[in-house]
Motif scaffolding. Structure first.
Motif, PDB file in Angstrom:
ATOM      1  N   GLY A 139      12.510  19.846 -22.492  1.00  0.00           N
ATOM      2  CA  GLY A 139      11.300  20.135 -23.245  1.00  0.00           C
ATOM      3  C   GLY A 139      10.147  19.181 -22.984  1.00  0.00           C
ATOM      4  N   ALA A 140      10.107  18.602 -21.777  1.00  0.00           N
ATOM      5  CA  ALA A 140       9.008  17.695 -21.427  1.00  0.00           C
ATOM      6  C   ALA A 140       7.880  18.482 -20.776  1.00  0.00           C
ATOM      7  CB  ALA A 140       9.511  16.615 -20.480  1.00  0.00           C
ATOM      8  N   GLY A 141       6.707  17.847 -20.647  1.00  0.00           N
ATOM      9  CA  GLY A 141       5.584  18.486 -19.989  1.00  0.00           C
ATOM     10  C   GLY A 141       5.756  18.510 -18.476  1.00  0.00           C
ATOM     11  N   ALA A 142       4.836  19.162 -17.783  1.00  0.00           N
ATOM     12  CA  ALA A 142       4.922  19.253 -16.326  1.00  0.00           C
ATOM     13  C   ALA A 142       4.487  17.926 -15.701  1.00  0.00           C
ATOM     14  CB  ALA A 142       4.019  20.375 -15.833  1.00  0.00           C
ATOM     15  N   LEU A 143       5.144  17.569 -14.594  1.00  0.00           N
ATOM     16  CA  LEU A 143       4.842  16.247 -14.035  1.00  0.00           C
ATOM     17  C   LEU A 143       3.513  16.242 -13.270  1.00  0.00           C
ATOM     18  CD1 LEU A 143       5.690  16.404 -10.805  1.00  0.00           C
ATOM     19  CD2 LEU A 143       7.964  16.063 -11.740  1.00  0.00           C
ATOM     20  N   VAL A 144       2.897  15.083 -13.291  1.00  0.00           N
ATOM     21  CA  VAL A 144       1.622  14.891 -12.600  1.00  0.00           C
ATOM     22  C   VAL A 144       1.858  13.896 -11.471  1.00  0.00           C
ATOM     23  CG1 VAL A 144      -0.769  14.159 -12.871  1.00  0.00           C
ATOM     24  CG2 VAL A 144       0.464  15.171 -14.816  1.00  0.00           C
ATOM     25  N   LYS A 145       1.547  14.312 -10.247  1.00  0.00           N
ATOM     26  CA  LYS A 145       1.742  13.413  -9.104  1.00  0.00           C
ATOM     27  C   LYS A 145       0.411  12.835  -8.670  1.00  0.00           C
ATOM     28  CE  LYS A 145       5.542  16.109  -7.132  1.00  0.00           C
ATOM     29  NZ  LYS A 145       5.974  16.885  -5.951  1.00  0.00           N
ATOM     30  N   GLN A 146       0.435  11.570  -8.281  1.00  0.00           N
ATOM     31  CA  GLN A 146      -0.799  10.946  -7.824  1.00  0.00           C
ATOM     32  C   GLN A 146      -0.472   9.979  -6.690  1.00  0.00           C
ATOM     33  OE1 GLN A 146      -2.586   8.315 -10.683  1.00  0.00           O
ATOM     34  NE2 GLN A 146      -4.226   7.746  -9.274  1.00  0.00           N
ATOM     35  N   ASP A 147      -1.167  10.103  -5.563  1.00  0.00           N
ATOM     36  CA  ASP A 147      -0.983   9.051  -4.550  1.00  0.00           C
ATOM     37  C   ASP A 147      -2.297   8.273  -4.421  1.00  0.00           C
ATOM     38  OD1 ASP A 147      -2.453  10.832  -3.142  1.00  0.00           O
ATOM     39  OD2 ASP A 147      -0.976  11.218  -1.594  1.00  0.00           O
ATOM     40  N   GLY A 148      -2.417   7.493  -3.352  1.00  0.00           N
ATOM     41  CA  GLY A 148      -3.632   6.686  -3.244  1.00  0.00           C
ATOM     42  C   GLY A 148      -3.620   5.488  -4.179  1.00  0.00           C
ATOM     43  N   ILE A 149      -2.444   4.995  -4.486  1.00  0.00           N
ATOM     44  CA  ILE A 149      -2.365   3.792  -5.307  1.00  0.00           C
ATOM     45  C   ILE A 149      -1.619   2.691  -4.552  1.00  0.00           C
ATOM     46  CG2 ILE A 149      -2.496   4.996  -7.519  1.00  0.00           C
ATOM     47  CD1 ILE A 149       0.497   4.698  -7.741  1.00  0.00           C
ATOM     48  N   ALA A 150      -1.726   1.481  -5.039  1.00  0.00           N
ATOM     49  CA  ALA A 150      -1.100   0.342  -4.374  1.00  0.00           C
ATOM     50  C   ALA A 150      -0.605  -0.631  -5.428  1.00  0.00           C
ATOM     51  CB  ALA A 150      -2.101  -0.344  -3.450  1.00  0.00           C
ATOM     52  N   ARG A 183       0.846  -1.198   0.000  1.00  0.00           N
ATOM     53  CA  ARG A 183       0.000   0.000   0.000  1.00  0.00           C
ATOM     54  C   ARG A 183       0.878   1.243   0.000  1.00  0.00           C
ATOM     55  NH1 ARG A 183      -5.303  -1.355   2.656  1.00  0.00           N
ATOM     56  NH2 ARG A 183      -5.092  -3.428   3.567  1.00  0.00           N
ATOM     57  N   ASN A 184       0.245   2.394   0.154  1.00  0.00           N
ATOM     58  CA  ASN A 184       0.985   3.662   0.297  1.00  0.00           C
ATOM     59  C   ASN A 184       1.957   3.932  -0.832  1.00  0.00           C
ATOM     60  OD1 ASN A 184      -0.233   4.311   2.750  1.00  0.00           O
ATOM     61  ND2 ASN A 184       1.161   2.927   3.837  1.00  0.00           N
ATOM     62  N   GLN A 185       1.546   3.651  -2.046  1.00  0.00           N
ATOM     63  CA  GLN A 185       2.412   3.934  -3.186  1.00  0.00           C
ATOM     64  C   GLN A 185       1.971   5.246  -3.845  1.00  0.00           C
ATOM     65  OE1 GLN A 185       5.094   1.518  -3.970  1.00  0.00           O
ATOM     66  NE2 GLN A 185       4.389   1.402  -1.851  1.00  0.00           N
ATOM     67  N   ALA A 186       2.844   5.797  -4.624  1.00  0.00           N
ATOM     68  CA  ALA A 186       2.522   7.021  -5.357  1.00  0.00           C
ATOM     69  C   ALA A 186       3.080   6.906  -6.768  1.00  0.00           C
ATOM     70  CB  ALA A 186       3.119   8.234  -4.656  1.00  0.00           C
ATOM     71  N   LYS A 187       2.483   7.678  -7.671  1.00  0.00           N
ATOM     72  CA  LYS A 187       2.866   7.575  -9.077  1.00  0.00           C
ATOM     73  C   LYS A 187       3.143   8.971  -9.623  1.00  0.00           C
ATOM     74  CE  LYS A 187      -0.339   6.759 -12.342  1.00  0.00           C
ATOM     75  NZ  LYS A 187      -1.345   6.039 -13.132  1.00  0.00           N
ATOM     76  N   VAL A 188       4.157   9.058 -10.451  1.00  0.00           N
ATOM     77  CA  VAL A 188       4.455  10.322 -11.114  1.00  0.00           C
ATOM     78  C   VAL A 188       4.448  10.063 -12.615  1.00  0.00           C
ATOM     79  CG1 VAL A 188       6.255  12.024 -11.581  1.00  0.00           C
ATOM     80  CG2 VAL A 188       5.808  11.293  -9.234  1.00  0.00           C
TER      81      VAL A 188
END
Ligand code: ASP
Ligand code: MG
Length: 405
Positions: A329-340, A259-264
């Motif tokens: 020249g990449a886009g802005a990063l998107v952070k997301q938590d609430g993953i497992a 649990r308690n994983q996050a994704k970028v």
């Protein structure tokens, strides 16, 4: 007569009556005709408390002094255990890591064992003693006290079993063995009788932490079979050993959950050499520990890169990448938590097909959306919404027929 190494973890020696329980068990083992070496951890909570104490007097204690401090936890337990056995009429003697001949490199707080000369242990055993050895510690050739990293008593036990060529190595803990899944998540989970080293290593790195991974690697390298079992009953536990052909008949040995994983996600990364390197070198310099990495197929010269990590790591990223993403020249990063992360593990996957399909089908039917997929030879892992993890684990457990017969 067998030569037996028994290791008792922190909860098994966590209070005086528990130490007496261990003393009784050890005595029984000896009285059944065995020679016994016992490795013990610090009483539960003691190592953590010592670390807290250190922080109260210093913001940056040296690793050398941390080792001198932390090694006292196990030293307390060996003396108490030996006393308890002697009080019951047995003949026991405490042995520090140094006295046990455990020589390590000089990397304080995470030293590696370089060599063991168990002469002293052999002598005590010949004289009829039960040897109570302090786990987690050793000394350098120059006589400096070192420790082997958190959970290092497991390593001490395996290494001593290898060095004295023990007939049995038993790791006693507060659970009955290794389970097909965490029973708090999947109530039908059952104890695994036999598991291969590689399966246990994959399960540990996927969230099912029963033993320190380094000690399992050591056991694999030196071919030390061992049994994980409970110190609170006499049930047989789980045997961990080398692969044998029969072990491959089972496709999936277990399901692990983290649990308690996050994704970028970084969108629109230019598809050219060096882009990924810039990103991940910066993350590594910031000491961010990355788990799964997925890069998409490139469309019109750019691609998306996503990676996961423990949620705590997410904060460390901070503004580390902002400049670099602009530069390349990449886009802005998107952070997301609430993953497992859910992983199914088994050496049988090497010789069976359709394992991934079966997992995806089970999750699909249960309405669990898969966000990322990562595989190794003996593991399939998926990243999903954390709120669905219990449901998903039960679905996977059932799909591979892991429940009690
Ligand atoms: N006492 C040490 C720790 O808590 C070593 C061990 O328990 O194995 O990490
Ligand atoms: Mg421990």
């Amino acid at each position: 007569m067998a030569l037996v190494v028994q290791k008792y973890g922190g909860t098994s020696v966590g209070a005086p009556d528990r130490i007496q329980n261990v003393a009784r068990r050890v005595l029984e083992t000896q009285r059944a005709g065995n020679s016994v070496v016992v490795v013990v951890s610090a009483m539960s909570g003691v190592t953590d408390n010592l670390i807290k104490l250190a922080r109260q007097v210093s913001t940056a204690p040296t690793d050398r002094e941390m080792d001198v401090l932390l090694s006292t936890g196990e030293q307390t337990t060996i003396a108490l255990t030996a006393m308890a056995i002697n009080e019951m009429g047995g003949k026991a003697i405490s042995v520090t890591g140094a006295q046990a001949g455990i020589i390590t490199d000089g990397i304080h707080t995470k030293a590696k064992i370089a060599n063991i000369s168990p002469r002293q242990i052999r002598k005590y055993l010949n004289d009829g003693f039960i040897c109570i050895v302090a786990g987690f510690q050793g000394q350098t050739l120059q006589g400096q006290i070192t420790t082997l990293g958190r959970g290092g008593s497991d390593l001490t036990a395996i290494a001593i079993a290898a060095a004295i060529k023990a007939d049995n190595c038993e790791i006693y803990t507060d659970v009955d063995g290794i389970y097909t899944c965490d029973p708090r998540i999947v109530p039908e989970a059952r104890k695994i009788d036999v598991i291969a080293y590689d399966e246990l290593l994959e399960m540990a790195s996927s969230g099912s932490k029963v033993m320190q991974s380094r000690s399992v690697e050591f056991a694999k390298k030196f071919k030390v079979p061992f049994e994980v079992r409970s110190s609170f009953n006499t049930n047989r536990g789980t045997i961990v050993k080398e692969e044998t052909p029969g072990l491959e008949n089972v496709v999936v040995r277990g399901v692990s959950v983290e649990r308690n994983q996050a994704k970028v996600t970084i969108p629109n990364v230019p598809d050219r050499p060096g882009a990924a390197s810039r990103i991940f070198t910066a993350l590594s310099d910031a000491h961010v520990v990355i788990d799964v990495i997925v890069q998409n197929v490139s469309i019109a010269g750019s691609t998306d890169i996503s990676f996961t990590m423990n949620r705590d790591e997410l904060e460390k990223i901070g503004h580390t990448l902002d400049g670099i993403l602009k530069e390349i020249g990449a886009g802005a990063l998107v952070k997301q938590d609430g993953i497992a992360k859910l992983s199914v593990v088994g050496i049988g996957m090497r010789s069976h097909s359709g394992v991934a399909a079966r997992l995806f089908e089970a999750l699909g039917k249960g309405g669990v959306n898969i966000q990322m997929i990562s595989t190794s030879e003996i593991k399939i892992a998926v990243i999903i919404e954390e709120a669905k993890i219990v449901e998903a684990a039960n679905l996977a457990h059932e799909a591979f027929g892991l429940a009690k017969a």
